[in-house]
Design a protein around this motif. Structure first.
Motif, PDB file in Angstrom:
ATOM      1  N   ARG A   1       0.810  -1.223   0.000  1.00 63.40           N
ATOM      2  CA  ARG A   1       0.000   0.000   0.000  1.00 63.40           C
ATOM      3  C   ARG A   1       0.842   1.271   0.000  1.00 63.40           C
ATOM      4  N   GLN A   2       0.418   2.174  -0.836  1.00 60.05           N
ATOM      5  CA  GLN A   2       0.999   3.503  -0.829  1.00 60.05           C
ATOM      6  C   GLN A   2       2.482   3.541  -1.140  1.00 60.05           C
ATOM      7  N   ALA A   3       2.902   2.530  -1.922  1.00 67.09           N
ATOM      8  CA  ALA A   3       4.297   2.509  -2.344  1.00 67.09           C
ATOM      9  C   ALA A   3       4.628   3.815  -3.051  1.00 67.09           C
ATOM     10  N   GLY A   4       3.633   4.316  -3.785  1.00 68.91           N
ATOM     11  CA  GLY A   4       3.885   5.471  -4.630  1.00 68.91           C
ATOM     12  C   GLY A   4       3.968   6.786  -3.893  1.00 68.91           C
ATOM     13  N   ARG A   5       3.440   6.856  -2.683  1.00 67.00           N
ATOM     14  CA  ARG A   5       3.302   8.206  -2.135  1.00 67.00           C
ATOM     15  C   ARG A   5       4.606   8.804  -1.634  1.00 67.00           C
ATOM     16  N   SER A   6       5.690   8.012  -1.633  1.00 70.29           N
ATOM     17  CA  SER A   6       6.989   8.609  -1.321  1.00 70.29           C
ATOM     18  C   SER A   6       7.599   9.277  -2.550  1.00 70.29           C
TER      19      SER A   6
ATOM     20  N   ALA B   1       3.525  -4.197 -11.629  1.00 70.30           N
ATOM     21  CA  ALA B   1       2.864  -2.937 -11.288  1.00 70.30           C
ATOM     22  C   ALA B   1       1.674  -3.266 -10.391  1.00 70.30           C
ATOM     23  N   VAL B   2       1.466  -2.485  -9.341  1.00 70.90           N
ATOM     24  CA  VAL B   2       0.262  -2.635  -8.507  1.00 70.90           C
ATOM     25  C   VAL B   2      -0.686  -1.511  -8.904  1.00 70.90           C
ATOM     26  N   LEU B   3      -1.888  -1.872  -9.330  1.00 72.19           N
ATOM     27  CA  LEU B   3      -2.839  -0.852  -9.779  1.00 72.19           C
ATOM     28  C   LEU B   3      -2.983   0.238  -8.722  1.00 72.19           C
ATOM     29  N   PHE B   4      -2.925   1.498  -9.149  1.00 74.95           N
ATOM     30  CA  PHE B   4      -3.222   2.600  -8.234  1.00 74.95           C
ATOM     31  C   PHE B   4      -4.729   2.651  -8.056  1.00 74.95           C
ATOM     32  N   SER B   5      -5.178   2.315  -6.867  1.00 80.63           N
ATOM     33  CA  SER B   5      -6.597   2.348  -6.527  1.00 80.63           C
ATOM     34  C   SER B   5      -6.663   2.304  -5.019  1.00 80.63           C
ATOM     35  N   ASP B   6      -7.763   1.926  -4.440  1.00 81.83           N
ATOM     36  CA  ASP B   6      -7.814   1.776  -2.988  1.00 81.83           C
ATOM     37  C   ASP B   6      -8.870   0.747  -2.644  1.00 81.83           C
ATOM     38  N   ILE B   7      -8.705   0.114  -1.498  1.00 79.94           N
ATOM     39  CA  ILE B   7      -9.687  -0.897  -1.094  1.00 79.94           C
ATOM     40  C   ILE B   7     -11.071  -0.287  -0.876  1.00 79.94           C
ATOM     41  N   MET B   8     -11.158   1.044  -0.670  1.00 80.10           N
ATOM     42  CA  MET B   8     -12.458   1.678  -0.423  1.00 80.10           C
ATOM     43  C   MET B   8     -13.187   2.035  -1.722  1.00 80.10           C
TER      44      MET B   8
ATOM     45  N   ILE C   1     -11.193   9.525   1.773  1.00 78.25           N
ATOM     46  CA  ILE C   1      -9.952   9.225   2.480  1.00 78.25           C
ATOM     47  C   ILE C   1      -9.350  10.540   2.947  1.00 78.25           C
ATOM     48  N   VAL C   2      -9.260  10.682   4.246  1.00 76.67           N
ATOM     49  CA  VAL C   2      -8.756  11.917   4.831  1.00 76.67           C
ATOM     50  C   VAL C   2      -7.264  11.750   5.079  1.00 76.67           C
ATOM     51  N   GLU C   3      -6.470  12.701   4.560  1.00 76.50           N
ATOM     52  CA  GLU C   3      -5.018  12.599   4.668  1.00 76.50           C
ATOM     53  C   GLU C   3      -4.583  12.508   6.121  1.00 76.50           C
ATOM     54  N   GLY C   4      -3.685  11.603   6.395  1.00 75.71           N
ATOM     55  CA  GLY C   4      -3.179  11.437   7.750  1.00 75.71           C
ATOM     56  C   GLY C   4      -4.141  10.716   8.681  1.00 75.71           C
ATOM     57  N   VAL C   5      -5.353  10.425   8.217  1.00 72.10           N
ATOM     58  CA  VAL C   5      -6.346   9.717   9.040  1.00 72.10           C
ATOM     59  C   VAL C   5      -6.644   8.364   8.406  1.00 72.10           C
ATOM     60  N   GLY C   6      -7.154   8.394   7.187  1.00 72.43           N
ATOM     61  CA  GLY C   6      -7.541   7.166   6.507  1.00 72.43           C
ATOM     62  C   GLY C   6      -8.995   7.257   6.078  1.00 72.43           C
ATOM     63  N   PRO C   7      -9.624   6.113   5.803  1.00 74.09           N
ATOM     64  CA  PRO C   7     -11.000   6.124   5.296  1.00 74.09           C
ATOM     65  C   PRO C   7     -12.000   6.609   6.355  1.00 74.09           C
ATOM     66  N   VAL C   8     -12.912   7.492   5.945  1.00 74.05           N
ATOM     67  CA  VAL C   8     -13.952   8.011   6.837  1.00 74.05           C
ATOM     68  C   VAL C   8     -15.302   7.899   6.124  1.00 74.05           C
TER      69      VAL C   8
ATOM     70  N   GLY D   1      -3.796  -6.783  -9.427  1.00 74.64           N
ATOM     71  CA  GLY D   1      -4.993  -6.129  -8.915  1.00 74.64           C
ATOM     72  C   GLY D   1      -5.170  -6.461  -7.440  1.00 74.64           C
ATOM     73  N   PHE D   2      -6.091  -5.810  -6.780  1.00 64.90           N
ATOM     74  CA  PHE D   2      -6.291  -6.102  -5.354  1.00 64.90           C
ATOM     75  C   PHE D   2      -7.665  -5.652  -4.886  1.00 64.90           C
ATOM     76  N   GLY D   3      -7.987  -6.072  -3.673  1.00 68.88           N
ATOM     77  CA  GLY D   3      -9.203  -5.617  -3.007  1.00 68.88           C
ATOM     78  C   GLY D   3      -9.016  -5.775  -1.511  1.00 68.88           C
TER      79      GLY D   3
ATOM     80  N   ASP E   1      -6.207  -8.083   4.142  1.00 69.27           N
ATOM     81  CA  ASP E   1      -6.989  -8.061   5.390  1.00 69.27           C
ATOM     82  C   ASP E   1      -6.161  -7.373   6.462  1.00 69.27           C
ATOM     83  N   SER E   2      -6.112  -6.052   6.374  1.00 68.98           N
ATOM     84  CA  SER E   2      -5.214  -5.282   7.229  1.00 68.98           C
ATOM     85  C   SER E   2      -5.544  -5.425   8.706  1.00 68.98           C
ATOM     86  N   TRP E   3      -6.818  -5.730   9.030  1.00 71.46           N
ATOM     87  CA  TRP E   3      -7.208  -5.744  10.451  1.00 71.46           C
ATOM     88  C   TRP E   3      -7.498  -7.128  10.992  1.00 71.46           C
TER      89      TRP E   3
HETATM   90  O1  CP3 Z   1       0.930   1.119  -3.180  1.00 68.62           O
HETATM   91  C1  CP3 Z   1       0.012   1.557  -3.862  1.00 68.62           C
HETATM   92  O2  CP3 Z   1      -0.098   2.755  -4.149  1.00 68.62           O
HETATM   93  C2  CP3 Z   1      -0.979   0.547  -4.395  1.00 68.62           C
HETATM   94  C3  CP3 Z   1      -2.357   0.907  -4.286  1.00 68.62           C
HETATM   95  C4  CP3 Z   1      -3.001   0.851  -2.913  1.00 68.62           C
HETATM   96  C5  CP3 Z   1      -3.498   1.997  -2.207  1.00 68.62           C
HETATM   97  N1  CP3 Z   1      -4.163   1.572  -1.114  1.00 68.62           N
HETATM   98  C6  CP3 Z   1      -3.348   3.406  -2.640  1.00 68.62           C
HETATM   99  C7  CP3 Z   1      -3.368   4.460  -1.596  1.00 68.62           C
HETATM  100  C8  CP3 Z   1      -3.327  -0.269  -2.150  1.00 68.62           C
HETATM  101  C9  CP3 Z   1      -2.964  -1.718  -2.407  1.00 68.62           C
HETATM  102  C10 CP3 Z   1      -4.089   0.202  -1.017  1.00 68.62           C
HETATM  103  C11 CP3 Z   1      -4.691  -0.709  -0.019  1.00 68.62           C
HETATM  104  C12 CP3 Z   1      -5.272  -0.164   1.217  1.00 68.62           C
HETATM  105  N2  CP3 Z   1      -5.908   1.038   1.410  1.00 68.62           N
HETATM  106  C13 CP3 Z   1      -5.357  -0.894   2.436  1.00 68.62           C
HETATM  107  C14 CP3 Z   1      -4.927  -2.331   2.622  1.00 68.62           C
HETATM  108  C15 CP3 Z   1      -3.479  -2.536   2.743  1.00 68.62           C
HETATM  109  C16 CP3 Z   1      -2.828  -1.994   3.972  1.00 68.62           C
HETATM  110  O3  CP3 Z   1      -1.909  -1.199   3.803  1.00 68.62           O
HETATM  111  O4  CP3 Z   1      -3.158  -2.389   5.086  1.00 68.62           O
HETATM  112  C17 CP3 Z   1      -6.001  -0.060   3.387  1.00 68.62           C
HETATM  113  C18 CP3 Z   1      -6.271  -0.394   4.821  1.00 68.62           C
HETATM  114  C19 CP3 Z   1      -6.356   1.144   2.714  1.00 68.62           C
HETATM  115  C20 CP3 Z   1      -7.108   2.322   3.260  1.00 68.62           C
HETATM  116  C21 CP3 Z   1      -6.267   3.531   3.218  1.00 68.62           C
HETATM  117  N3  CP3 Z   1      -6.073   4.255   2.068  1.00 68.62           N
HETATM  118  C22 CP3 Z   1      -5.487   4.124   4.250  1.00 68.62           C
HETATM  119  C23 CP3 Z   1      -5.413   3.630   5.676  1.00 68.62           C
HETATM  120  C24 CP3 Z   1      -4.810   5.229   3.684  1.00 68.62           C
HETATM  121  C25 CP3 Z   1      -3.805   6.151   4.355  1.00 68.62           C
HETATM  122  C26 CP3 Z   1      -4.383   7.459   4.744  1.00 68.62           C
HETATM  123  C27 CP3 Z   1      -3.276   8.367   5.305  1.00 68.62           C
HETATM  124  O5  CP3 Z   1      -3.056   9.451   4.726  1.00 68.62           O
HETATM  125  O6  CP3 Z   1      -2.654   8.003   6.305  1.00 68.62           O
HETATM  126  C28 CP3 Z   1      -5.199   5.288   2.315  1.00 68.62           C
HETATM  127  C29 CP3 Z   1      -4.747   6.268   1.311  1.00 68.62           C
HETATM  128  C30 CP3 Z   1      -3.981   5.733   0.155  1.00 68.62           C
HETATM  129  N4  CP3 Z   1      -4.265   4.609  -0.564  1.00 68.62           N
HETATM  130  C31 CP3 Z   1      -2.844   6.356  -0.438  1.00 68.62           C
HETATM  131  C32 CP3 Z   1      -2.483   5.585  -1.551  1.00 68.62           C
HETATM  132  C33 CP3 Z   1      -1.381   5.873  -2.538  1.00 68.62           C
HETATM  133  C34 CP3 Z   1      -2.189   7.623   0.069  1.00 68.62           C
HETATM  134  C35 CP3 Z   1      -2.890   8.794  -0.469  1.00 68.62           C
HETATM  135  C36 CP3 Z   1      -1.983  10.002  -0.342  1.00 68.62           C
HETATM  136  O7  CP3 Z   1      -1.596  10.332   0.774  1.00 68.62           O
HETATM  137  O8  CP3 Z   1      -1.670  10.562  -1.388  1.00 68.62           O
END
Ligand code: CP3
Length: 410
Positions: A2-7, A46-53, A65-72, A181-183, A246-248
């Motif tokens: 998750r979020q590999a790209g945001r760095s 490549a991991v599709l850019f998307s989100d589980i929500m 998705i609220v930055e620094g918080v997560g899904p709301v 892909g993922f969910g 299944d993060s939780w």
């Molecule tokens: O690495 C990737 O970018 C691949 C795509 C991907 C995202 N989310 C993009 C994303 C994947 C595989 C996810 C999965 C995901 N999303 C999970 C399951 C995996 C895990 O890490 O446990 C969960 C629990 C979420 C829900 C979610 N989405 C959270 C908790 C957050 C972080 C919010 C924060 O700011 O702290 C997100 C946001 C999110 N999803 C970002 C990305 C690239 C970051 C958005 C940003 O800050 O630009």
């Protein structure tokens, strides 16, 4: 992970001013963001850019998705009535199994009649229409068009030499790069839906699970069908593999996980696993990942081809646990501690080496982190890990030079 790209600075530039989930529904943007880490790091997929929500949003749930918080969620789903309103028209696994049993009995299952096993077949999987899923399918198709076929000469001329080198390294000898892909697993989705926001212990979700099993069954079946069809849509569009997150799950006891969660994850996996990928011509290998799941691995392995391991258990120990379970040994994914990404280089390099050695005790190993990339991570550190895992001297030299090095250096 998750979020590999945001760095990546190039990710932050593209995302600036766009809400996360809105960005996921823009196929051109989602495809471009998906490609960024491949060009930079030369990773094998490549991991599709998307989100589980995303599928929740597509199903009409008000979520952001609220930055620094997560899904709301604006309106959490807690009472039996709220679950009923959300899942109207969907039978739970228990309902479906009871209906099947009743039909069997009504058919006077005489000689030759057989009882159907509980929790086998979904009543339907049609929560999301093709049209709703189209932006996701389009994003996958665009990425596959870039990565999924042997490259044509001159195809990537618009890119910098360094980005082209990344794509080439990623494609390797096969000449192409798969998309994963993922969910989100039903429990992780349900936890967000019941709590309405991230939670440490998922108290409200676990209370619903025990106090109202019928509503729990309906909610979890709905989540399984939703996420299953989200993953299936990605595979139909060309993803070669799929991962269920299944993060939780780690907040559950093994008994609760086995009885009240695992059947729904298995349902989601089976829906995804039935989709044929046009890229490979096969059904996708399925990876099942969770955090804090050392005691759940044998159950998580059911219905999956590979199991993702987080950093809270040794990779060798996890592989041994899996080998001893009824399904037998399977490939593992993981599990470099994300904390080490900011550690001194020799410390990280040693951990990567140990991870590779431990992975050899499984029949296959997807070298990866144990969980998500912290946003403060230096991208060059990630490229260096890829180079070390691949054992490629030329890619190590590229990784050392860094992304911003003068182009002639490559
Ligand atoms: O690495 C990737 O970018 C691949 C795509 C991907 C995202 N989310 C993009 C994303 C994947 C595989 C996810 C999965 C995901 N999303 C999970 C399951 C995996 C895990 O890490 O446990 C969960 C629990 C979420 C829900 C979610 N989405 C959270 C908790 C957050 C972080 C919010 C924060 O700011 O702290 C997100 C946001 C999110 N999803 C970002 C990305 C690239 C970051 C958005 C940003 O800050 O630009």
């Amino acid at each position: 992970m998750r979020q590999a790209g945001r760095s990546l600075p190039e990710y932050r530039r593209l995302r600036a001013g766009r809400p996360m989930l809105e960005a996921c529904l823009d196929p051109g943007l989602a495809a471009e963001i998906t490609l960024q880490p491949v060009r930079r790091h030369g990773v094998d997929a490549a991991v599709l850019f998307s989100d589980i929500m995303v599928p929740l949003l597509l199903a009409g749930v008000a979520v952001r998705i609220v930055e620094g918080v997560g899904p709301v969620l604006d309106s959490p789903v807690r009472s039996a009535r709220e679950v009923e309103a959300l899942t109207a028209g969907t039978a739970g696994i228990t309902d479906a199994a009871e209906a099947a049993d009743a039909a069997d009995t009504a058919n006077a299952a005489g000689p030759g009649g057989h009882a159907r096993s509980r929790g086998s077949e979904p009543a339907s999987t049609g929560i999301l229409s093709q049209a709703a899923l189209e932006p996701i399918a389009q994003a996958v198709r665009r990425v596959v068009a870039e990565l999924g076929t042997p490259r044509q000469p001159g195809e990537h001329e618009h890119l910098s030499p360094r980005a082209r080198a990344g794509l080439e390294h990623s494609a390797g000898e096969a000449g192409w790069t798969p998309v994963i892909g993922f969910g989100g697993a039903p429990f992780t989705l349900a936890a967000y839906m019941v709590e309405g926001r991230p939670s440490r212990d998922h108290l409200a979700a676990r209370t619903l699970m025990h106090s109202d099993p019928r509503s729990w069954d309906r909610l979890m079946t709905w989540c399984a069908q939703l996420t299953g069809s989200f993953m299936a849509a990605q595979v139909h569009a060309g993803a070669s593999a799929a991962q269920l997150f299944d993060s939780w799950a780690g907040s559950l006891s093994p008994t609760d996980y086995r009885e009240r969660v695992q059947p729904y994850s298995a349902l989601a996996l089976s829906i995804a696993g039935q989709a044929l990928s046009p890229t490979t011509g096969t059904r996708p290998p399925l990876i099942h990942f969770g955090t804090g799941t050392a005691l759940l691995l044998a159950d998580m392995r059911q219905g999956a081809d590979a199991v993702g391991i987080d950093e809270r258990i040794g990779l060798r120990q996890a592989a041994d646990l899996l080998a001893a379970c009824p399904g037998g040994a399977c490939p593992v994914q993981g599990n470099i501690d994300p904390a080490l990404l900011a550690a001194p280089e020799p410390v990280l390099a040693r951990a990567v080496q140990e991870c590779l050695e431990a992975g050899r005790s499984a029949p296959g190993h997807v070298a990866n982190l144990g969980h998500g990339v912290p946003p403060t991570t230096s991208p060059d550190v990630l490229t260096r890990i890829v180079a070390q895992v691949h054992g490629s001297e030329s890619w190590q030299a590229t990784a050392r030079a860094g992304w911003d090095a003068p182009q002639e250096a490559h």
